[in-house]
Design an enzyme around this catalytic site. Sequence first.
Site, short mmCIF file in Angstrom:
data_model
loop_
_atom_site.label_atom_id
_atom_site.label_comp_id
_atom_site.label_asym_id
_atom_site.label_seq_id
_atom_site.Cartn_x
_atom_site.Cartn_y
_atom_site.Cartn_z
N MET A 1 15.46 48.39 58.80
CA MET A 1 16.63 49.24 59.02
C MET A 1 17.92 48.55 58.55
O MET A 1 18.77 49.18 57.91
CB MET A 1 16.73 49.60 60.51
N ARG B 1 16.12 79.66 40.74
CA ARG B 1 16.72 79.24 42.00
C ARG B 1 17.83 80.24 42.30
O ARG B 1 17.62 81.21 42.97
CB ARG B 1 17.25 77.81 41.84
N LYS C 1 30.25 67.51 43.97
CA LYS C 1 29.52 67.95 45.18
C LYS C 1 28.94 66.73 45.90
O LYS C 1 28.91 65.63 45.35
CB LYS C 1 28.43 68.94 44.79
N TYR D 1 7.94 43.67 58.53
CA TYR D 1 7.06 44.60 59.24
C TYR D 1 5.75 44.78 58.50
O TYR D 1 5.71 44.90 57.28
CB TYR D 1 7.74 45.96 59.41
#
Length: 356
Positions: free
Chosen positions: A300, A130, A35, A252
């Site tokens: 990024m 679930r 998956k 940053y």
Amino acid sequence: MPRPIRALFDSAALRNNLAIARARAPSARVWAVVKANAYGHGLSRTVEALASADGFALLDLDEAVRLRDAGVRKPILLLEGFFSLDDLATVVEHSLSVVIHSEEQVDMLVSAGFPARIPLYLKLDTGMNRLGFSPAAFAIALERLQGCRMAGEITLMTHFADADGERGIRDQFERFASATDGLALPRSLANSAALLRYPESHAEWVRPGIMLYGCSPFPDESAQTLGLQPVMTLASELLVVRELGKGDRVGYGGAFVAPKRMRIGVVACGYADGYPRHAPDGTPVLVAGRRARTAGRVSMDMLTVDLTGVPEAAIGAPVTLWGQGLSADEVAAAAGTISYELLCRLAARVPQVDLD
Ligand SMILES: *Cc1c(COP(=O)(O)O)cnc(C)c1O
């Protein structure tokens, strides 16, 4: 020149890991769980490398159809089954196997009446809460399916919530055993963790995922100890090496402050490539084959590493973010997540390269 980042794919490692699954569960057949685009590894290359698995389990109907169109004749199991009559028609057309976890699915099967028999995996909820039937509803669903013309072989199934953790499988295993007592039908219970730790759960079909990709399902046992080899290596290079003076800040927010004169390297890999932005300072990285640590916020397209322990590192030095030589498990643990998430979050923009 393209950016130097790429994801290397080692199909021999995948075959090694499948062999380990088989050796640990010798009497069971293996659904290779593919998956989420084979946990980020690419569905078609993964299925090709795992050609000797007994079947392939995934979620997406479209992916299942793609595999059939590519000539895959082995059983394909839809782990959440079908959601509509249209889906069911596609399931029939492509001879797929389906998990049945809800009344609505049973209703559709009983009323649809396609002239075909579909292998069914009837799912019991043993405590995950679930998907799946409660024990009482499970018995009723089974009876309805056994009287349904579309039902092929029925396999009884459940999924463990904590096979990798301290609670283990005992409560869920006992609930499954008592709900299926006396039923002479095949069973499927084990994910990677149960396959590796609880032989009593192997039954007729096991469903390993993460171990096939060379990661450990356990926080307290490494992939290497289990003999698993990493399939994906996220590799890049140093774009720049620079000298910092004591007190200089990096990236940053200026979040990293050099405690002394030091060298840092700028790596062509950022969160837009799938590297976790929340990885803290000190997350391990390999530079020129040696261990280094991230320093400063992940941006990024780039991240920065402390080159203190790698004096020979220069521009173009190879960098491994995870994979061969540095398990994704270790990087994930440092970043407060699990290897599953790192692998399946690999960004589409990262070129994938097959090793052979
Ligand atoms: C994802 C999944 C698996 C595989 O789990 P791993 O922990 O990756 O081995 C097995 N069964 C079901 C139903 C799943 O959804």
